[in-house]
Design a protein around this motif. Structure first.
Motif, PDB file in Angstrom:
ATOM      1  N   VAL A  16       0.811  -1.272   0.119  1.00 37.38           N
ATOM      2  CA  VAL A  16       0.023  -0.210   0.182  1.00 37.38           C
ATOM      3  C   VAL A  16       1.015   1.448   0.074  1.00 37.38           C
ATOM      4  O   VAL A  16       0.369   2.167  -0.250  1.00 37.38           O
ATOM      5  CB  VAL A  16      -0.945   0.250   1.277  1.00 37.38           C
ATOM      6  N   SER A  17       1.940   0.821   0.726  1.00 38.70           N
ATOM      7  CA  SER A  17       2.700   2.427   0.377  1.00 38.70           C
ATOM      8  C   SER A  17       3.124   2.866  -1.124  1.00 38.70           C
ATOM      9  O   SER A  17       3.763   3.808  -0.976  1.00 38.70           O
ATOM     10  CB  SER A  17       4.722   1.988   1.578  1.00 38.70           C
ATOM     11  N   TRP A  18       3.056   2.255  -1.721  1.00 38.79           N
ATOM     12  CA  TRP A  18       3.562   2.493  -3.315  1.00 38.79           C
ATOM     13  C   TRP A  18       2.865   2.229  -4.188  1.00 38.79           C
ATOM     14  O   TRP A  18       2.708   2.990  -4.959  1.00 38.79           O
ATOM     15  CB  TRP A  18       4.835   1.649  -3.638  1.00 38.79           C
ATOM     16  N   LEU A  19       1.193   1.265  -3.849  1.00 45.89           N
ATOM     17  CA  LEU A  19       0.828   1.275  -4.934  1.00 45.89           C
ATOM     18  C   LEU A  19      -0.036   2.324  -5.420  1.00 45.89           C
ATOM     19  O   LEU A  19      -0.720   2.868  -5.976  1.00 45.89           O
ATOM     20  CB  LEU A  19      -0.040  -0.327  -4.213  1.00 45.89           C
ATOM     21  N   ARG A  20      -0.708   3.005  -4.026  1.00 48.11           N
ATOM     22  CA  ARG A  20      -1.533   3.865  -4.527  1.00 48.11           C
ATOM     23  C   ARG A  20      -1.047   5.020  -5.384  1.00 48.11           C
ATOM     24  O   ARG A  20      -1.257   6.010  -5.595  1.00 48.11           O
ATOM     25  CB  ARG A  20      -2.268   4.445  -2.675  1.00 48.11           C
ATOM     26  N   ALA A  21       0.392   5.391  -5.247  1.00 48.60           N
ATOM     27  CA  ALA A  21       0.954   6.810  -5.146  1.00 48.60           C
ATOM     28  C   ALA A  21       1.336   5.935  -6.315  1.00 48.60           C
ATOM     29  O   ALA A  21       0.813   6.912  -7.695  1.00 48.60           O
ATOM     30  CB  ALA A  21       2.929   7.092  -4.394  1.00 48.60           C
ATOM     31  N   ALA A  22       1.783   4.873  -6.975  1.00 47.03           N
ATOM     32  CA  ALA A  22       2.386   4.541  -8.523  1.00 47.03           C
ATOM     33  C   ALA A  22       0.201   4.700  -9.261  1.00 47.03           C
ATOM     34  O   ALA A  22       0.894   5.250 -10.353  1.00 47.03           O
ATOM     35  CB  ALA A  22       2.149   2.889  -8.458  1.00 47.03           C
ATOM     36  N   VAL A  23      -0.325   3.868  -8.486  1.00 43.39           N
ATOM     37  CA  VAL A  23      -2.056   4.242  -9.174  1.00 43.39           C
ATOM     38  C   VAL A  23      -2.224   5.565  -9.556  1.00 43.39           C
ATOM     39  O   VAL A  23      -2.968   5.562 -11.622  1.00 43.39           O
ATOM     40  CB  VAL A  23      -3.162   3.218  -8.341  1.00 43.39           C
ATOM     41  N   PRO A 147       7.265   9.446   2.848  1.00 43.13           N
ATOM     42  CA  PRO A 147       6.633  10.988   1.285  1.00 43.13           C
ATOM     43  C   PRO A 147       7.669  10.622   0.760  1.00 43.13           C
ATOM     44  O   PRO A 147       7.103  11.177  -0.790  1.00 43.13           O
ATOM     45  CB  PRO A 147       7.219  12.100   2.304  1.00 43.13           C
ATOM     46  N   LEU A 148       8.748  10.508   0.421  1.00 43.64           N
ATOM     47  CA  LEU A 148      10.365  10.249  -0.791  1.00 43.64           C
ATOM     48  C   LEU A 148       9.006   9.010  -1.839  1.00 43.64           C
ATOM     49  O   LEU A 148       9.645   9.848  -2.542  1.00 43.64           O
ATOM     50  CB  LEU A 148      11.146  10.572  -0.135  1.00 43.64           C
ATOM     51  N   LEU A 149       8.981   8.165  -0.944  1.00 43.83           N
ATOM     52  CA  LEU A 149       8.450   7.104  -1.621  1.00 43.83           C
ATOM     53  C   LEU A 149       7.357   7.490  -2.325  1.00 43.83           C
ATOM     54  O   LEU A 149       6.949   7.450  -3.509  1.00 43.83           O
ATOM     55  CB  LEU A 149       8.084   5.924  -1.006  1.00 43.83           C
ATOM     56  N   ALA A 150       6.206   7.662  -1.977  1.00 40.70           N
ATOM     57  CA  ALA A 150       5.188   8.242  -2.923  1.00 40.70           C
ATOM     58  C   ALA A 150       5.769   9.665  -3.621  1.00 40.70           C
ATOM     59  O   ALA A 150       4.892   8.812  -4.641  1.00 40.70           O
ATOM     60  CB  ALA A 150       4.031   9.005  -1.572  1.00 40.70           C
ATOM     61  N   ALA A 151       6.739  10.946  -3.794  1.00 36.24           N
ATOM     62  CA  ALA A 151       6.916  11.561  -4.360  1.00 36.24           C
ATOM     63  C   ALA A 151       7.588  10.722  -5.834  1.00 36.24           C
ATOM     64  O   ALA A 151       6.936  11.257  -6.764  1.00 36.24           O
ATOM     65  CB  ALA A 151       7.631  12.545  -3.754  1.00 36.24           C
ATOM     66  N   VAL A 152       7.956  10.263  -5.738  1.00 37.84           N
ATOM     67  CA  VAL A 152       9.107   9.592  -6.819  1.00 37.84           C
ATOM     68  C   VAL A 152       8.193   8.883  -7.274  1.00 37.84           C
ATOM     69  O   VAL A 152       8.410   8.903  -8.686  1.00 37.84           O
ATOM     70  CB  VAL A 152      10.460   8.820  -6.537  1.00 37.84           C
ATOM     71  N   THR A 153       7.463   7.949  -6.463  1.00 35.09           N
ATOM     72  CA  THR A 153       6.874   7.248  -7.568  1.00 35.09           C
ATOM     73  C   THR A 153       5.532   7.638  -8.338  1.00 35.09           C
ATOM     74  O   THR A 153       5.754   7.816  -9.797  1.00 35.09           O
ATOM     75  CB  THR A 153       5.435   5.681  -5.881  1.00 35.09           C
TER      76      THR A 153
END
Length: 233
Positions: A16-23, A147-153
């Motif tokens: 969930v930490s990266w999937l939401r941002a990626a989608v 935050p950084l993972l979400a931004a980059v993704t």
């Protein structure tokens, strides 16, 4: 991260930490840039103007997604940190009361009073703060704000998927930019919805349909505005 009891069949919530941002980034990339291209083409079919608008939308959108995700998820991280600090202080001020509160949480989940007290006591002795963060605040490592993972993704997926309608516009025959971009975008959105469903372990059909519906609606509204007012939106 704590070891899984069934590592051969991991829970997908860990993504969930990266999937939401990626989608979100991918969907916004396709929809926003496709809508810009369709809106501009409806107002002015000049290929050069359409491509410039699409490229500008890709660059601006990627940076906007990165900044927006970083700021919003940082705010979430700040709230989580503040709640954890309050719990830390509460454990220092009233450890007995906090243990009783933990026991009450376990009783409310179905444990007997004796078992709830025993569980609360043993978890408190092991790591009281971790127990309260997990069971009182509902925060876990897998779902912690990054935050950084979400931004980059978001920025990467926005750029990659925004390139799809831009490339379609570049390759489209003169005078056929709108239908080509719309068809390619809807196909890409269906694929994106299916990909997100697979990554999240959800049903393919509903995920693809909702993405296609909202993407199609966005392009239709933007095209109507471009055609009616003769402006790029």
């Amino acid at each position: 991260m704590e070891p899984s009891a069934h590592s051969d069949d991991p829970h997908l919530v860990d993504r969930v930490s990266w999937l939401r941002a990626a989608v979100m980034g991918a969907n916004d990339g396709i929809v926003s840039v496709a809508s810009i291209i369709v809106g501009v083409a409806a107002a002015d079919p000049n290929p050069r103007a359409v491509l410039i608008a699409g490229a500008a939308g890709l660059a601006a959108g990627a940076m906007s997604m990165a900044a927006g995700e970083y700021v919003s998820v940082s705010s979430q991280a700040d709230l989580e940190a503040a709640d954890i600090e309050r719990e830390r202080q509460a454990l220092l001020d009233d450890p007995a009361g906090e243990e009783a509160e933990l026991a009450e949480i376990y009783r409310s989940r179905g444990l007997s009073e004796a078992t709830a007290r025993l569980v609360a006591r043993e978890l408190t002795q092991k790591d009281a703060l971790a127990a309260h963060v997990r069971d009182e605040l509902g925060l876990t490592e897998a779902q912690a704000a990054q935050p950084l993972l979400a931004a980059v993704t978001s920025a990467i997926t926005f750029s990659v998927f925004a390139a799809v309608p831009l490339l379609a516009a570049f390759l489209a025959p003169v005078g056929a930019v709108i239908p080509v971009v719309v068809i390619v975008t809807l196909i890409a959105l269906a694929g994106l919805g299916g990909l997100g469903a697979v990554a999240g372990g959800a049903a393919l059909g509903p995920a693809a349909l909702r993405v296609v519906f909202w993407g199609g609606l966005a392009m239709a509204v933007t095209a109507a505005v471009g055609r009616l007012f003769g402006v790029a939106v």
